[in-house]
Motif scaffolding. Structure first.
Motif, PDB file in Angstrom:
ATOM      1  N   TYR A  16       0.835  -1.207   0.000  1.00  0.00           N
ATOM      2  CA  TYR A  16       0.000   0.000   0.000  1.00  0.00           C
ATOM      3  C   TYR A  16       0.866   1.252   0.000  1.00  0.00           C
ATOM      4  CZ  TYR A  16      -2.540   3.949   1.853  1.00  0.00           C
ATOM      5  OH  TYR A  16      -3.036   5.217   2.033  1.00  0.00           O
ATOM      6  N   GLU A  17       1.869   1.294   0.866  1.00  0.00           N
ATOM      7  CA  GLU A  17       2.740   2.472   0.949  1.00  0.00           C
ATOM      8  C   GLU A  17       3.426   2.747  -0.383  1.00  0.00           C
ATOM      9  OE1 GLU A  17       5.337   1.612   4.235  1.00  0.00           O
ATOM     10  OE2 GLU A  17       3.667   1.587   5.668  1.00  0.00           O
ATOM     11  N   LEU A  18       3.957   1.697  -1.008  1.00  0.00           N
ATOM     12  CA  LEU A  18       4.615   1.858  -2.310  1.00  0.00           C
ATOM     13  C   LEU A  18       3.645   2.350  -3.382  1.00  0.00           C
ATOM     14  CD1 LEU A  18       6.921  -1.254  -2.859  1.00  0.00           C
ATOM     15  CD2 LEU A  18       7.614   1.138  -2.794  1.00  0.00           C
ATOM     16  N   ILE A  19       2.490   1.697  -3.435  1.00  0.00           N
ATOM     17  CA  ILE A  19       1.489   2.044  -4.456  1.00  0.00           C
ATOM     18  C   ILE A  19       0.975   3.459  -4.237  1.00  0.00           C
ATOM     19  CG2 ILE A  19      -0.855   1.483  -5.245  1.00  0.00           C
ATOM     20  CD1 ILE A  19       0.009  -1.532  -4.745  1.00  0.00           C
ATOM     21  N   TYR A  20       0.771   3.845  -2.996  1.00  0.00           N
ATOM     22  CA  TYR A  20       0.276   5.190  -2.699  1.00  0.00           C
ATOM     23  C   TYR A  20       1.261   6.257  -3.187  1.00  0.00           C
ATOM     24  CZ  TYR A  20      -1.843   9.014   0.015  1.00  0.00           C
ATOM     25  OH  TYR A  20      -2.444  10.188   0.395  1.00  0.00           O
ATOM     26  N   ILE A  21       2.532   5.991  -3.060  1.00  0.00           N
ATOM     27  CA  ILE A  21       3.552   6.957  -3.489  1.00  0.00           C
ATOM     28  C   ILE A  21       3.779   6.906  -4.993  1.00  0.00           C
ATOM     29  CG2 ILE A  21       6.021   7.526  -3.339  1.00  0.00           C
ATOM     30  CD1 ILE A  21       5.821   6.566  -0.364  1.00  0.00           C
ATOM     31  N   GLY A  23       2.020   4.834  -7.441  1.00  0.00           N
ATOM     32  CA  GLY A  23       0.941   4.415  -8.333  1.00  0.00           C
ATOM     33  C   GLY A  23       0.905   2.906  -8.465  1.00  0.00           C
ATOM     34  N   TYR A  24      -0.274   2.384  -8.745  1.00  0.00           N
ATOM     35  CA  TYR A  24      -0.453   0.932  -8.822  1.00  0.00           C
ATOM     36  C   TYR A  24       0.286   0.338 -10.012  1.00  0.00           C
ATOM     37  CZ  TYR A  24      -2.655  -3.637  -9.116  1.00  0.00           C
ATOM     38  OH  TYR A  24      -2.866  -4.989  -9.181  1.00  0.00           O
ATOM     39  N   GLN A  25       0.094   0.931 -11.179  1.00  0.00           N
ATOM     40  CA  GLN A  25       0.638   0.323 -12.387  1.00  0.00           C
ATOM     41  C   GLN A  25       2.160   0.414 -12.461  1.00  0.00           C
ATOM     42  OE1 GLN A  25      -1.705   0.802 -16.026  1.00  0.00           O
ATOM     43  NE2 GLN A  25      -3.260   1.794 -14.785  1.00  0.00           N
ATOM     44  N   THR A  26       2.739   1.443 -11.875  1.00  0.00           N
ATOM     45  CA  THR A  26       4.198   1.572 -11.934  1.00  0.00           C
ATOM     46  C   THR A  26       4.908   0.816 -10.817  1.00  0.00           C
ATOM     47  OG1 THR A  26       4.118   3.649 -10.712  1.00  0.00           O
ATOM     48  CG2 THR A  26       4.150   3.808 -13.108  1.00  0.00           C
ATOM     49  N   ILE A  57      -5.711  -4.834  -0.834  1.00  0.00           N
ATOM     50  CA  ILE A  57      -5.269  -3.544  -0.271  1.00  0.00           C
ATOM     51  C   ILE A  57      -6.465  -2.617  -0.111  1.00  0.00           C
ATOM     52  CG2 ILE A  57      -3.981  -1.427  -0.798  1.00  0.00           C
ATOM     53  CD1 ILE A  57      -1.790  -3.277  -2.001  1.00  0.00           C
ATOM     54  N   ILE A  58      -7.309  -2.562  -1.122  1.00  0.00           N
ATOM     55  CA  ILE A  58      -8.491  -1.688  -1.043  1.00  0.00           C
ATOM     56  C   ILE A  58      -9.430  -2.179   0.056  1.00  0.00           C
ATOM     57  CG2 ILE A  58     -10.526  -0.821  -2.262  1.00  0.00           C
ATOM     58  CD1 ILE A  58      -8.786  -1.198  -4.888  1.00  0.00           C
ATOM     59  N   ARG A  59      -9.727  -3.478   0.061  1.00  0.00           N
ATOM     60  CA  ARG A  59     -10.699  -4.021   1.031  1.00  0.00           C
ATOM     61  C   ARG A  59     -10.177  -4.023   2.466  1.00  0.00           C
ATOM     62  NH1 ARG A  59     -13.124  -8.378  -2.735  1.00  0.00           N
ATOM     63  NH2 ARG A  59     -15.095  -7.367  -3.254  1.00  0.00           N
ATOM     64  N   GLU A  60      -8.906  -4.321   2.641  1.00  0.00           N
ATOM     65  CA  GLU A  60      -8.389  -4.564   3.992  1.00  0.00           C
ATOM     66  C   GLU A  60      -7.558  -3.423   4.574  1.00  0.00           C
ATOM     67  OE1 GLU A  60      -6.611  -8.548   4.200  1.00  0.00           O
ATOM     68  OE2 GLU A  60      -7.877  -9.105   2.496  1.00  0.00           O
ATOM     69  N   PHE A 100      -0.745  14.941   1.604  1.00  0.00           N
ATOM     70  CA  PHE A 100      -1.076  16.004   0.654  1.00  0.00           C
ATOM     71  C   PHE A 100      -0.523  15.696  -0.741  1.00  0.00           C
ATOM     72  CE2 PHE A 100       0.300  20.111  -1.217  1.00  0.00           C
ATOM     73  CZ  PHE A 100      -0.941  20.678  -1.405  1.00  0.00           C
ATOM     74  N   GLU A 101       0.749  15.330  -0.792  1.00  0.00           N
ATOM     75  CA  GLU A 101       1.430  15.149  -2.085  1.00  0.00           C
ATOM     76  C   GLU A 101       0.899  13.962  -2.882  1.00  0.00           C
ATOM     77  OE1 GLU A 101       3.038  15.192   0.887  1.00  0.00           O
ATOM     78  OE2 GLU A 101       3.810  17.246   0.837  1.00  0.00           O
ATOM     79  N   GLN A 102       0.386  12.958  -2.199  1.00  0.00           N
ATOM     80  CA  GLN A 102      -0.058  11.750  -2.889  1.00  0.00           C
ATOM     81  C   GLN A 102      -1.550  11.732  -3.220  1.00  0.00           C
ATOM     82  OE1 GLN A 102       2.711  11.110  -0.534  1.00  0.00           O
ATOM     83  NE2 GLN A 102       3.766  11.145  -2.485  1.00  0.00           N
ATOM     84  N   GLY A 103      -2.293  12.680  -2.705  1.00  0.00           N
ATOM     85  CA  GLY A 103      -3.724  12.706  -2.993  1.00  0.00           C
ATOM     86  C   GLY A 103      -4.499  11.682  -2.177  1.00  0.00           C
ATOM     87  N   CYS A 104      -5.673  11.344  -2.655  1.00  0.00           N
ATOM     88  CA  CYS A 104      -6.557  10.402  -1.965  1.00  0.00           C
ATOM     89  C   CYS A 104      -6.302   8.997  -2.513  1.00  0.00           C
ATOM     90  CB  CYS A 104      -8.018  10.791  -2.206  1.00  0.00           C
ATOM     91  SG  CYS A 104      -9.197   9.597  -1.562  1.00  0.00           S
ATOM     92  N   PRO A 105      -5.948   8.023  -1.650  1.00  0.00           N
ATOM     93  CA  PRO A 105      -5.651   6.683  -2.167  1.00  0.00           C
ATOM     94  C   PRO A 105      -6.830   6.031  -2.875  1.00  0.00           C
ATOM     95  CG  PRO A 105      -5.773   6.678   0.235  1.00  0.00           C
ATOM     96  CD  PRO A 105      -5.836   8.105  -0.203  1.00  0.00           C
TER      97      PRO A 105
END
Length: 196
Positions: A16-21, A23-26, A57-60, A100-105
């Motif tokens: 989650y931390e990685l994806i939040y910073i 992005g999911y696809q990258t 990640i979204i559900r839990e 702030f920098e990452q927006g809303c997950p």
């Protein structure tokens, strides 16, 4: 907590931390493995593939934290109009869950994955629908208590607030001074006052 459950939770939190910073696809499986320090076998023991992990990640992770923040706001002793304003203000504030920098997950996942994957669309819709129901319930209570005009369409107000929040969250990523947040919150207050 059993070791397997603890490993699974660690994978979800770190991913989650990685994806939040980033992005999911990258964010690649290799990135997740390097961060979590688990083997590929351990990762695939818990998740068939990256998408299954993303949905988990979204559900839990995202859903419980996001909805808990919102539920907590509406449990405060305040009128329903103020509660809506406090909710949005809180969602725009930096905290351990949202930066702030990452927006809303939640919004980030919607933008990246909803158009591409039906399973993501379904789980993201679940979270958004629950958020909307919580708000509608608050607005309906406000109508009964006389804080909100009885003619107000509760679902429309909830949809408008969610949409405007996601929009300003993304806009805010480009404004390091957060001036857009201040402008938005002033206009949101005017809008909410118009519901009385």
């Amino acid at each position: 907590m059993k070791k397997a459950e603890a490993t699974r939770l660690t994978i979800l939190k770190k991913a989650y931390e990685l994806i939040y910073i980033n992005g999911y696809q990258t964010t690649s499986i290799d990135d997740i493995l390097a961060t979590t320090k688990v083997t590929k076998g351990a990762l695939y023991y818990h998740f068939k593939n990256k998408d299954e992990m993303g949905v988990a990640i979204i559900r839990e992770i995202i859903k419980p934290k996001f909805l808990a923040q919102i539920t907590r706001i509406f449990s405060l002793e305040t009128n329903s109009v103020e509660a809506l304003y406090i909710m949005v203000t809180m969602l725009l504030s930096d905290n351990e869950f949202m930066k702030f920098e990452q927006g809303c997950p939640l919004s980030n996942f919607i933008q990246e994955m909803a158009p591409k994957n039906i399973v993501f669309t379904e789980v993201l819709t679940e979270v958004t629908d629950e958020w909307q129901k919580i708000m509608v319930s608050n607005i309906e209570a406000g109508k009964k208590e006389g804080f909100i005009n009885a003619d107000v369409q509760s679902k429309s107000v909830a949809l408008f607030i969610i949409s405007s929040y996601w929009g300003i969250r993304n806009f805010g990523r480009m404004d390091s001074e957060r001036n857009v947040y201040r402008t938005y919150l002033n206009e949101l207050k005017n809008y909410l006052n118009s519901l009385k």
